[in-house]
Motif scaffolding. Structure first.
Motif, PDB file in Angstrom:
ATOM      1  N   LEU A   1       0.718  -1.032   0.160  1.00 47.40           N
ATOM      2  CA  LEU A   1      -0.185   0.137   0.092  1.00 47.40           C
ATOM      3  C   LEU A   1       0.953   1.158   0.212  1.00 47.40           C
ATOM      4  O   LEU A   1       0.493   2.280  -0.765  1.00 47.40           O
ATOM      5  N   PRO A   2       1.795   1.341   0.658  1.00 49.92           N
ATOM      6  CA  PRO A   2       2.764   2.518   0.750  1.00 49.92           C
ATOM      7  C   PRO A   2       3.290   2.859  -0.883  1.00 49.92           C
ATOM      8  O   PRO A   2       3.617   4.070  -1.099  1.00 49.92           O
ATOM      9  N   VAL A   3       3.835   1.865  -1.219  1.00 51.44           N
ATOM     10  CA  VAL A   3       4.674   1.916  -2.479  1.00 51.44           C
ATOM     11  C   VAL A   3       3.314   2.205  -3.769  1.00 51.44           C
ATOM     12  O   VAL A   3       3.591   3.110  -4.535  1.00 51.44           O
ATOM     13  N   HIS A   4       2.239   1.589  -3.584  1.00 54.49           N
ATOM     14  CA  HIS A   4       1.351   1.908  -4.332  1.00 54.49           C
ATOM     15  C   HIS A   4       0.738   3.100  -4.427  1.00 54.49           C
ATOM     16  O   HIS A   4       0.329   4.075  -5.391  1.00 54.49           O
ATOM     17  N   ALA A   5       0.750   3.914  -2.864  1.00 53.56           N
ATOM     18  CA  ALA A   5       0.261   5.376  -2.830  1.00 53.56           C
ATOM     19  C   ALA A   5       1.172   6.277  -3.591  1.00 53.56           C
ATOM     20  O   ALA A   5       0.671   6.957  -4.323  1.00 53.56           O
ATOM     21  N   VAL A   6       2.502   6.105  -3.295  1.00 52.69           N
ATOM     22  CA  VAL A   6       3.451   7.039  -4.123  1.00 52.69           C
ATOM     23  C   VAL A   6       3.536   6.806  -5.687  1.00 52.69           C
ATOM     24  O   VAL A   6       3.278   7.984  -6.369  1.00 52.69           O
ATOM     25  N   THR A   7       3.381   5.629  -6.071  1.00 50.77           N
ATOM     26  CA  THR A   7       3.313   5.493  -7.558  1.00 50.77           C
ATOM     27  C   THR A   7       2.028   5.969  -8.197  1.00 50.77           C
ATOM     28  O   THR A   7       2.020   6.851  -9.209  1.00 50.77           O
ATOM     29  N   GLN A   8       0.744   5.730  -7.490  1.00 50.81           N
ATOM     30  CA  GLN A   8      -0.256   6.326  -8.038  1.00 50.81           C
ATOM     31  C   GLN A   8      -0.417   7.972  -7.913  1.00 50.81           C
ATOM     32  O   GLN A   8      -1.133   8.447  -8.776  1.00 50.81           O
ATOM     33  N   LEU A   9       0.271   8.423  -6.818  1.00 47.36           N
ATOM     34  CA  LEU A   9       0.296   9.754  -6.659  1.00 47.36           C
ATOM     35  C   LEU A   9       1.051  10.437  -7.949  1.00 47.36           C
ATOM     36  O   LEU A   9       0.543  11.671  -8.666  1.00 47.36           O
ATOM     37  N   VAL A  10       2.281   9.910  -8.265  1.00 44.81           N
ATOM     38  CA  VAL A  10       2.980  10.333  -9.517  1.00 44.81           C
ATOM     39  C   VAL A  10       2.126  10.236 -10.686  1.00 44.81           C
ATOM     40  O   VAL A  10       2.013  10.888 -11.710  1.00 44.81           O
ATOM     41  N   SER A  11       1.511   8.887 -10.812  1.00 44.40           N
ATOM     42  CA  SER A  11       0.767   8.656 -12.113  1.00 44.40           C
ATOM     43  C   SER A  11      -0.374   9.557 -12.258  1.00 44.40           C
ATOM     44  O   SER A  11      -0.653  10.172 -13.385  1.00 44.40           O
ATOM     45  N   ASN A  12      -1.153   9.833 -11.232  1.00 47.82           N
ATOM     46  CA  ASN A  12      -2.254  10.844 -11.432  1.00 47.82           C
ATOM     47  C   ASN A  12      -1.884  12.201 -11.644  1.00 47.82           C
ATOM     48  O   ASN A  12      -2.394  13.012 -12.549  1.00 47.82           O
ATOM     49  N   ALA A  13      -0.943  12.457 -10.949  1.00 51.95           N
ATOM     50  CA  ALA A  13      -0.254  14.162 -11.007  1.00 51.95           C
ATOM     51  C   ALA A  13      -0.027  14.240 -12.341  1.00 51.95           C
ATOM     52  O   ALA A  13      -0.077  15.355 -13.130  1.00 51.95           O
ATOM     53  N   SER A  14       0.907  13.249 -13.097  1.00 54.56           N
ATOM     54  CA  SER A  14       1.449  13.481 -14.367  1.00 54.56           C
ATOM     55  C   SER A  14       0.321  13.553 -15.319  1.00 54.56           C
ATOM     56  O   SER A  14       0.352  14.346 -16.399  1.00 54.56           O
ATOM     57  N   ARG A  15      -0.601  12.512 -15.079  1.00 48.81           N
ATOM     58  CA  ARG A  15      -2.006  12.602 -16.102  1.00 48.81           C
ATOM     59  C   ARG A  15      -2.853  13.947 -16.030  1.00 48.81           C
ATOM     60  O   ARG A  15      -2.874  14.558 -17.064  1.00 48.81           O
ATOM     61  N   VAL A  16      -2.615  14.540 -14.845  1.00 54.05           N
ATOM     62  CA  VAL A  16      -3.421  15.869 -14.624  1.00 54.05           C
ATOM     63  C   VAL A  16      -2.496  16.911 -15.380  1.00 54.05           C
ATOM     64  O   VAL A  16      -3.202  17.943 -16.012  1.00 54.05           O
ATOM     65  N   LEU A  17      -1.524  16.893 -15.024  1.00 57.16           N
ATOM     66  CA  LEU A  17      -0.471  18.144 -15.562  1.00 57.16           C
ATOM     67  C   LEU A  17      -0.335  17.848 -16.946  1.00 57.16           C
ATOM     68  O   LEU A  17      -0.295  19.175 -17.678  1.00 57.16           O
ATOM     69  N   PHE A  18      -0.413  16.653 -18.061  1.00 57.25           N
ATOM     70  CA  PHE A  18      -0.462  16.548 -19.119  1.00 57.25           C
ATOM     71  C   PHE A  18      -1.707  17.287 -19.804  1.00 57.25           C
ATOM     72  O   PHE A  18      -1.815  17.376 -21.021  1.00 57.25           O
ATOM     73  N   ASP A  19      -2.828  17.485 -18.863  1.00 49.50           N
ATOM     74  CA  ASP A  19      -3.804  17.960 -19.379  1.00 49.50           C
ATOM     75  C   ASP A  19      -4.739  18.941 -18.526  1.00 49.50           C
ATOM     76  O   ASP A  19      -5.827  18.978 -18.265  1.00 49.50           O
ATOM     77  N   TRP A  20      -3.869  19.774 -17.833  1.00 47.48           N
ATOM     78  CA  TRP A  20      -4.301  20.490 -16.858  1.00 47.48           C
ATOM     79  C   TRP A  20      -5.415  21.491 -16.959  1.00 47.48           C
ATOM     80  O   TRP A  20      -6.245  21.874 -16.069  1.00 47.48           O
ATOM     81  N   ARG A  21      -5.597  21.890 -18.284  1.00 50.53           N
ATOM     82  CA  ARG A  21      -6.898  23.001 -18.812  1.00 50.53           C
ATOM     83  C   ARG A  21      -8.077  22.415 -18.049  1.00 50.53           C
ATOM     84  O   ARG A  21      -8.989  23.242 -18.150  1.00 50.53           O
ATOM     85  N   HIS A  22      -8.245  21.186 -18.178  1.00 51.06           N
ATOM     86  CA  HIS A  22      -9.511  20.699 -17.921  1.00 51.06           C
ATOM     87  C   HIS A  22      -9.756  20.579 -16.232  1.00 51.06           C
ATOM     88  O   HIS A  22     -10.830  20.090 -15.833  1.00 51.06           O
ATOM     89  N   ILE A  23      -8.984  20.833 -15.350  1.00 56.48           N
ATOM     90  CA  ILE A  23      -9.310  20.913 -13.979  1.00 56.48           C
ATOM     91  C   ILE A  23     -10.319  21.782 -13.602  1.00 56.48           C
ATOM     92  O   ILE A  23     -10.468  22.943 -14.134  1.00 56.48           O
ATOM     93  N   GLU A  24     -11.394  21.136 -12.804  1.00 54.16           N
ATOM     94  CA  GLU A  24     -12.290  22.320 -12.155  1.00 54.16           C
ATOM     95  C   GLU A  24     -12.016  22.515 -10.642  1.00 54.16           C
ATOM     96  O   GLU A  24     -12.065  21.642  -9.845  1.00 54.16           O
ATOM     97  N   TRP A  25     -11.294  23.565 -10.263  1.00 52.53           N
ATOM     98  CA  TRP A  25     -10.612  23.857  -9.086  1.00 52.53           C
ATOM     99  C   TRP A  25     -11.705  24.026  -8.010  1.00 52.53           C
ATOM    100  O   TRP A  25     -11.504  23.653  -6.918  1.00 52.53           O
ATOM    101  N   ARG A  26     -13.080  24.172  -8.335  1.00 50.27           N
ATOM    102  CA  ARG A  26     -14.146  24.268  -7.182  1.00 50.27           C
ATOM    103  C   ARG A  26     -14.062  23.021  -6.413  1.00 50.27           C
ATOM    104  O   ARG A  26     -14.927  22.970  -5.307  1.00 50.27           O
ATOM    105  N   LEU A  27     -13.903  22.008  -7.280  1.00 49.90           N
ATOM    106  CA  LEU A  27     -14.032  20.693  -6.581  1.00 49.90           C
ATOM    107  C   LEU A  27     -13.148  20.370  -5.723  1.00 49.90           C
ATOM    108  O   LEU A  27     -13.138  19.292  -4.837  1.00 49.90           O
ATOM    109  N   VAL A  28     -11.992  21.078  -5.417  1.00 51.25           N
ATOM    110  CA  VAL A  28     -10.780  20.696  -4.670  1.00 51.25           C
ATOM    111  C   VAL A  28     -10.948  20.811  -3.225  1.00 51.25           C
ATOM    112  O   VAL A  28     -10.779  20.136  -2.488  1.00 51.25           O
ATOM    113  N   PRO A  29     -11.377  22.130  -2.782  1.00 51.31           N
ATOM    114  CA  PRO A  29     -11.553  22.283  -1.202  1.00 51.31           C
ATOM    115  C   PRO A  29     -12.149  21.206  -0.505  1.00 51.31           C
ATOM    116  O   PRO A  29     -11.549  20.994   0.385  1.00 51.31           O
TER     117      PRO A  29
END
Length: 242
Positions: free
Chosen positions: A45-73
């Protein structure tokens, strides 16, 4: 120098990250189901958490214009509460028991229809962050839950892929911090984590470019049977055979 098992894990990480960036879900659950036998149970679970954090962050950064920031808080607040509660449960579960529990959870997620959940208000988004992160501390892969809730807001493919990634970034960031606070040391795993980070980032890059080249067909049938076989493997590995 990485071992043969760790090299195989890098290949799985690349392929599952490509899948997640292409269709928006399934990559994290598939990777987690492949990990037993390639890593010690205590590190899954710890290694999976770090790996998926990077995976999801990179996916978001490659297409960041579609982020809806109001969902975050509201999701951030829910994730904080979920990590606090989930940490207490994680402390009392043994490694092999945890592996079997994850396998059972994957079977449920694969075959039991998720309940209808609305996501129009902040309360619903708070609950999304709470149960994704709380459950994630114990069973790891909760991406399909987020995709189900967020699809109630919008179903556009790019929007859903990116904002599901945002919800999972929050989830995995809080889980990673919680594992560190619980005393898990990543120090001996740094070369593996660096390799996994490169593999999932490359997968996100490729999947983002494949997203509109590959038709959005229903792949659920073969995916379900693959997840079923991998989940059953996890359960078998968790059984204390004589």
């Amino acid at each position: 120098m990485l071992s043969e098992a760790q090299t195989i894990l890098l290949a799985f990480a690349f392929l599952t990250s490509t899948l997640a960036a292409t269709v928006g879900m399934g990559g994290g659950m598939l990777l987690l189901a492949c990990m037993p036998g390639l890593l010690p149970a205590s590190a899954l679970l710890p290694v999976h958490a770090v790996t998926q954090l990077v995976s999801n962050a990179s996916r978001v950064l490659f297409d960041w214009r579609h982020i809806e920031w109001r969902l975050v808080p509201p999701m951030l607040l829910g994730a904080f509460a979920g990590a606090a509660l989930g940490s207490g449960v994680y402390r009392v579960l043994a490694g092999d028991l945890l592996t079997g529990l994850i396998g059972l959870f994957i079977l449920v997620m694969t075959w039991v229809p998720l309940p209808h959940m609305r996501a129009s208000g902040r309360g619903s988004l708070f609950l999304l962050g709470f149960y994704q992160t709380g459950l994630g501390m114990v069973v790891g892969a909760t991406g399909p839950l987020g995709a189900t809730v967020l699809s109630r807001i919008r179903r556009e493919r790019d929007w859903l892929v990116v904002n599901t990634g945002v919800s999972m970034c929050i989830n995995h960031a809080f889980r990673t911090a919680a594992f560190v606070l619980l005393g898990f040391s990543f120090q001996g795993l740094l070369p593996l984590l660096a390799g996994l980070a490169l593999a999932v980032s490359a997968g996100s890059w490729l999947g983002t470019r494949l997203r509109w080249r590959i038709p959005a067909y229903d792949f659920s049938r073969w995916f379900r049977w693959l997840m079923t076989l991998l989940a059953l493997r996890m359960i078998v590995l968790a059984i204390p055979w004589p």
